[in-house]
Enzyme design. Structure first.
Site, PDB file in Angstrom:
ATOM      1  N   LYS A  95       0.845  -1.194   0.000  1.00 53.87           N
ATOM      2  CA  LYS A  95       0.000   0.000   0.000  1.00 53.87           C
ATOM      3  C   LYS A  95       0.882   1.247   0.000  1.00 53.87           C
ATOM      4  CE  LYS A  95      -3.415  -2.067   3.141  1.00 53.87           C
ATOM      5  NZ  LYS A  95      -3.826  -2.005   4.546  1.00 53.87           N
ATOM      6  N   ARG A 101     -14.044  -3.531  13.576  1.00 47.01           N
ATOM      7  CA  ARG A 101     -14.718  -2.252  13.829  1.00 47.01           C
ATOM      8  C   ARG A 101     -16.188  -2.302  13.430  1.00 47.01           C
ATOM      9  NH1 ARG A 101     -10.264   0.902  10.586  1.00 47.01           N
ATOM     10  NH2 ARG A 101     -10.696  -0.974   9.429  1.00 47.01           N
ATOM     11  N   SER A 137      -5.862   4.043  10.214  1.00 48.14           N
ATOM     12  CA  SER A 137      -4.590   4.725   9.949  1.00 48.14           C
ATOM     13  C   SER A 137      -4.762   5.700   8.788  1.00 48.14           C
ATOM     14  CB  SER A 137      -3.506   3.700   9.600  1.00 48.14           C
ATOM     15  OG  SER A 137      -3.304   2.834  10.678  1.00 48.14           O
TER      16      SER A 137
HETATM   17  O1  PNS Z   1      -3.487  -3.703   9.071  1.00 49.62           O
HETATM   18  P1  PNS Z   1      -3.846  -4.550   7.882  1.00 49.62           P
HETATM   19  O2  PNS Z   1      -3.316  -3.929   6.611  1.00 49.62           O
HETATM   20  O3  PNS Z   1      -5.314  -4.862   7.831  1.00 49.62           O
HETATM   21  O4  PNS Z   1      -3.095  -5.956   8.092  1.00 49.62           O
HETATM   22  C1  PNS Z   1      -3.198  -6.975   7.138  1.00 49.62           C
HETATM   23  C2  PNS Z   1      -2.225  -8.126   7.467  1.00 49.62           C
HETATM   24  C3  PNS Z   1      -0.798  -7.611   7.650  1.00 49.62           C
HETATM   25  C4  PNS Z   1      -2.660  -8.801   8.746  1.00 49.62           C
HETATM   26  C5  PNS Z   1      -2.322  -9.133   6.280  1.00 49.62           C
HETATM   27  O5  PNS Z   1      -2.162  -8.442   5.078  1.00 49.62           O
HETATM   28  C6  PNS Z   1      -1.273 -10.236   6.352  1.00 49.62           C
HETATM   29  O6  PNS Z   1      -1.288 -11.059   7.236  1.00 49.62           O
HETATM   30  N1  PNS Z   1      -0.340 -10.233   5.381  1.00 49.62           N
HETATM   31  C7  PNS Z   1       0.746 -11.193   5.302  1.00 49.62           C
HETATM   32  C8  PNS Z   1       0.627 -12.062   4.051  1.00 49.62           C
HETATM   33  C9  PNS Z   1      -0.236 -13.291   4.319  1.00 49.62           C
HETATM   34  O7  PNS Z   1      -0.027 -14.044   5.246  1.00 49.62           O
HETATM   35  N2  PNS Z   1      -1.262 -13.495   3.461  1.00 49.62           N
HETATM   36  C10 PNS Z   1      -2.150 -14.636   3.570  1.00 49.62           C
HETATM   37  C11 PNS Z   1      -3.335 -14.366   4.476  1.00 49.62           C
HETATM   38  S1  PNS Z   1      -4.421 -13.207   3.711  1.00 49.62           S
END
Ligand code: PNS
Length: 164
Positions: A41, A90, A128
């Site tokens: 992002k 939320r 955020s």
């Molecule tokens: O704060 P966010 O952006 O909602 O967090 C998202 C997050 C970091 C929890 C998610 O994108 C993540 O776990 N990414 C790591 C990649 C992964 O494991 N992907 C498979 C599960 S979707």
């Protein structure tokens, strides 16, 4: 030891995130706040900056630490010996995506369970991105982010706007 992970982009950490972390810390022996290095992002804060902000925000909670991770969360959880992922919800709109991630993570690592905590009602609107859009236009974010890092976040985001 019961270890939980609170994962996210934390770009930057908000009072809503901190509320979930504090509540997780009361339920588990150890809580790892796991910052995804490249959330795809184009983050406003580097991973190091995000971790430094989180560490200051959780400095008074002894069983919480902040680390960064890259790659799969399910794999990171395995490396940490964590069996629980804690996420805040939320609103119903968060649910579908979070539910999908919980199922994928459990498929990848069957030892993982995801626990959802209902956001505090005072934080339901907080994100955020909302913090960033208010701060970039010089708005007051003191009700949105932890007091000890409020000034740093404001200055950093308004500076970025002047630079950009
Ligand atoms: O704060 P966010 O952006 O909602 O967090 C998202 C997050 C970091 C929890 C998610 O994108 C993540 O776990 N990414 C790591 C990649 C992964 O494991 N992907 C498979 C599960 S979707």
């Amino acid at each position: 030891m019961n270890i939980a992970i609170c994962p996210g982009s934390f770009d930057p950490i908000t009072l809503g995130h901190l509320d979930i972390i504090q509540r997780a810390a009361a339920m588990f022996d150890r809580v790892i706040v796991a910052v995804l290095v490249n959330p795809g992002k184009n983050p406003s804060f580097t991973a190091e900056e995000r971790i430094a902000l989180i560490r200051r925000a959780v400095a008074d909670i002894p069983n919480v630490e902040a680390e960064c991770f890259d790659g799969l969360l399910a794999e990171y959880a395995r490396l940490c010996g964590a069996h629980t992922i804690v996420k805040g919800l939320r609103a119903v709109t968060d649910f579908e995506y979070e539910f999908q991630m919980a199922l994928v993570n459990r498929k990848l690592n069957p030892e993982i369970d995801t626990v959802f905590l209902a956001s505090g009602s005072q934080h339901m609107y907080l994100s955020s991105s909302m913090v960033k859009s208010v701060a970039r236009f010089g708005g007051d974010i003191s009700d949105f982010v932890p007091a000890c890092i409020c000034r740093e976040i404001s200055e950093r985001l308004s500076r970025r706007e002047e630079d950009g």
